[in-house]
Design a protein around this motif. Structure first.
Motif: not given
Length: 258
Positions: A29-31, A134-149
Motif C-alpha cells: 500500500l502506498k502509505t 487514495n492511500e493508507a494514512v497513519v496519524l500519530d496523534l498528540e498525547a491525550g484528547v486534543e485532536h479528538i476534541g
C-alpha cells in the motif's frame, strides 16, 4: 485505510503508529505517516537519522508556507479556502521503510489569534490526506484528547487507543474513547501495550469490559525495544522482536475487518 493512533503520553503510541505504517507499506500500500504530536519523533522511529529529523520543519511552524496559503494582505484576515495537494508533494519526506512522512506540528490554542492561520492549514491538509487521497494514512496523534476534541481525526476509518496496564493510562483511554464516540466515530479499539504478564493482561481486559471498550489485541513488553532506543536505532529494524511482530499482525486485522 485511514488509521489514527492516540493515547496517554509515554504508552508507546508512536512505535505502534510507525509499525503500522511500515506494515501497510510492506503489504504493497502506498502509505503516508502523519506526525501530529506536539513533541514529534515519528521521523526517528521510521528510520531517519537525528540530523535528518532535525531538518524537518513542522507544517504549523513553517511561517512562509502558512502565509502563502492563507494571507489576504489584510492583518487578522486570512483565506479559508486554498489548495494543499502541493504541500504533500513538496513537504513529505521519504523514510527507509517505504513510508512517506509529514510532520504537522500542533496548534496549542484554538483562539490564540495568529495561530488561526496554521490551524487552518493543518485542518485542510488533514482533510485532504484522510478524505481525498487514495492511500493508507497513519496519524500519530498528540498525547491525550486534543485532536479528538478539535475534530481533526473524526473521518478516519479507525481510532486505535493505546494504553498500558497503568490505571492512569486506562482512564485517559476511556476519556478518549468516550469523546470520540460522542463525536460520532464508530471504529474505536483499545490496544494493551507493554504487557509483561498475565496480571497486567487481566487488568487491561477487566477495565475494557467494565467500561465498554473494544479490546483489539495485546502487545508484549520487550527489553529489545528499550535496548534499540538506547542505541539510537529504531526497533522497526528488528522484525524478530515479539512486540514488532504483534504490531505487524495488527495490519492484517485492520485490513481484514475495516
Amino acid at each position: 485505510m485511514k488509521i489514527a493512533v492516540s493515547g496517554k503520553g509515554g504508552v508507546g503510541k508512536t512505535l505502534i503508529a510507525a509499525g503500522l505504517a511500515r506494515g501497510f507499506a510492506e503489504r504493497g500500500l502506498k502509505t503516508m505517516a502523519i506526525d501530529a504530536d506536539s513533541s514529534p519523533n515519528l521521523a526517528l522511529t521510521l528510520g531517519l537519522s537525528t540530523e535528518e529529523a532535525r531538518k524537518i520543519t513542522p507544517i504549523s511552524e513553517n511561517k512562509e508556507l502558512v502565509e502563502s496559503k492563507t494571507s489576504t494582505g489584510y492583518s487578522g484576515v486570512y483565506r479559508l479556502s486554498f489548495t494543499v495537494a502541493d504541500i504533500v508533494h513538496d513537504y513529505s519526506v521519504s523514510t527507509p521503510f517505504g513510508v512517506n512522512l509529514i510532520v504537522m506540528g500542533t496548534v496549542r490554542s484554538m483562539g490564540s489569534g495568529c495561530m488561526c492561520a496554521p490551524n487552518a492549514v493543518i485542518r485542510a491538509l488533514l482533510r485532504h490526506l484522510i478524505v481525498d487521497r487514495n492511500e493508507a494514512v497513519v496519524l500519530d496523534l498528540e498525547a491525550g484528547v486534543e485532536h479528538i476534541g478539535r475534530g481533526t481525526a473524526r473521518q478516519v476509518d479507525a481510532l486505535l487507543i493505546v494504553a498500558d496496564s497503568n490505571l492512569k493510562s486506562l482512564e485517559i483511554a476511556k476519556h478518549i474513547h468516550d469523546l470520540a464516540a460522542n463525536a460520532g466515530m464508530k471504529q474505536l479499539y483499545l490496544i494493551g501495550n507493554r504487557i509483561m504478564n498475565e496480571a497486567q493482561k487481566k487488568a487491561v481486559k477487566s477495565f475494557a469490559q467494565k467500561n465498554g471498550l473494544n479490546l483489539l489485541t495485546f502487545i508484549p513488553f520487550d527489553e529489545k525495544v528499550t535496548e534499540a532506543d538506547m542505541l539510537g536505532e529504531t526497533p522497526l529494524k528488528h522484525k524478530e522482536i515479539a512486540s514488532m511482530q504483534a504490531i505487524d499482525n495488527i495490519c492484517d486485522i485492520l485490513l481484514k475487518y475495516i
